[in-house]
Design an enzyme around this catalytic site. Structure first.
Site, PDB file in Angstrom:
ATOM      1  N   TYR A  56      -2.552  -6.603  -5.391  1.00  0.00           N
ATOM      2  CA  TYR A  56      -2.296  -5.354  -4.667  1.00  0.00           C
ATOM      3  C   TYR A  56      -1.702  -4.301  -5.604  1.00  0.00           C
ATOM      4  O   TYR A  56      -2.161  -3.164  -5.661  1.00  0.00           O
ATOM      5  CB  TYR A  56      -1.355  -5.623  -3.503  1.00  0.00           C
ATOM      6  N   LYS A 101      -3.280  -0.633  -6.875  1.00  0.00           N
ATOM      7  CA  LYS A 101      -2.614   0.651  -6.651  1.00  0.00           C
ATOM      8  C   LYS A 101      -2.324   1.360  -7.977  1.00  0.00           C
ATOM      9  O   LYS A 101      -2.400   2.591  -8.058  1.00  0.00           O
ATOM     10  CB  LYS A 101      -1.321   0.443  -5.853  1.00  0.00           C
TER      11      LYS A 101
END
Length: 339
Positions: free
Chosen positions: A171, A175
């Site tokens: 994750y 990002k």
């Protein structure tokens, strides 16, 4: 002062405004595309944009029932991790709705596991949905914006792209990639202060949202790092494009300081992470997944052995319970809400 002079001044002011501020979101003219707009932050963004009278198209794997659809919003079932589906959706939107001039890349998923515990499929799916989908949508929609010399590309990243907790490697990497994509794209379109092609970029980096994606995850501090309401973050996004803002918006206040830690020596970073408790924030999330998985396994075991269920009549309800528990596990493991 004559009417002619007023018109002349208005014209000159518009030229100056376009030069300094550039395009702003105008509901009467702009068509907005939101990825992952059926749930979480995306749904709230769609609602607030539609409330202003703008036409909105939503790209999402989940299409709500008719009673749950937002007026002025058109939904296209699309797996944003599949570039061909995005290209096909873009053609449909262009033919049926018109040219998209505001693109909001919001879709995202997460899995709270260590690198060794993550499956290859989980890693690839997280990167595809969170990062690669933004490349796909930009390549699909940007050419028409450049032809019109009018456009807005909004990237929903996260403060975790600057400092990623343990168990959020895929994750956090996705990002961080979005932040780099935004920066590079911005300068490919020319100096932001001049905006020669008429297409703006805006990066939104919020902290933890109060959505199902990180349900059960404790923030390091409710005072210094409070959970953000999706309605609040959505209002910041919509207000920013109405004002014609560009650059980067970090929410809440602590988000503005996190990038500074990337330039500090690692002992300071380690101490900061320990004090903040950032690397323990996913522990409860992992425990919750384990409890749900254990519950599913237990129910599955009993359903295979009817004698453990007491009476044959109990077999039917147990299947329903198994389905509900399985759905809960999947929802916790792969929620499509964006942080």
């Amino acid at each position: 002062m004559s009417i002619t002079t007023l018109y002349w001044l208005n014209h000159k002011f518009k030229i100056l405004s376009d030069l300094i501020i550039g395009n702003t979101f105008e509901p009467k003219f702009d068509i907005v595309c939101v990825t992952g707009g059926s749930t979480g932050l995306g749904k709230e963004i769609v609602k607030q944009i539609a409330d202003r009278g703008a036409r909105v198209v939503v790209l999402d794997l989940i299409v709500p029932d008719d009673q749950d659809k937002i007026p002025n919003a058109t939904y296209y079932k699309c797996d944003v991790s599949d570039r061909q589906q995005i290209l096909d959706s873009q053609k449909q939107i262009s033919q049926q709705i018109g040219t998209v001039t505001v693109l909001i890349n919001n879709a995202g998923i997460t899995t709270g596991r260590t690198v060794l515990d993550l499956s290859f499929q989980e890693i690839e799916k997280t990167i595809q949905i969170n990062l690669l989908s933004s490349f796909y949508t930009i390549k699909a929609f940007l050419p028409d914006m450049l032809n019109l010399k009018r456009g807005y590309i909004v990237t929903i990243a996260s403060v975790l792209g600057y400092m990623s907790p343990a168990r959020l490697s895929a994750y956090g990497a996705s990002k961080s990639g979005l932040i780099a994509l935004h920066e590079s794209l911005t300068y490919e379109l020319g100096p932001p202060s001049v905006n020669p092609h008429g297409v703006k970029t805006l990066l939104i980096c919020p902290g933890q949202l109060r959505t199902n994606m990180f349900q059960g995850v404790a923030t390091p501090s409710k005072v210094l790092a409070p959970e953000l309401e999706p309605e609040f973050v959505a209002s910041c996004v919509v207000s920013a494009i109405e004002q014609g803002r560009r650059g980067e918006i970090k929410l809440p206040l602590y988000g503005k300081f996190i990038p500074l830690f990337r330039a500090m020596p690692w002992p300071i970073v380690e101490l900061t992470r320990k004090i903040s408790g950032i690397d323990k924030s996913m522990n409860h999330f992992k425990d919750k997944l384990s409890r749900v998985a254990s519950s599913v396994a237990s129910i599955a075991s009993r359903s295979k052995n009817p004698s453990l269920l007491g009476t044959p009549a109990a077999v039917g309800p147990s299947k329903n319970l198994l389905a509900r528990a399985s759905s809960s596990a999947v929802a916790q493991k792969h929620s499509a809400h964006t942080l």
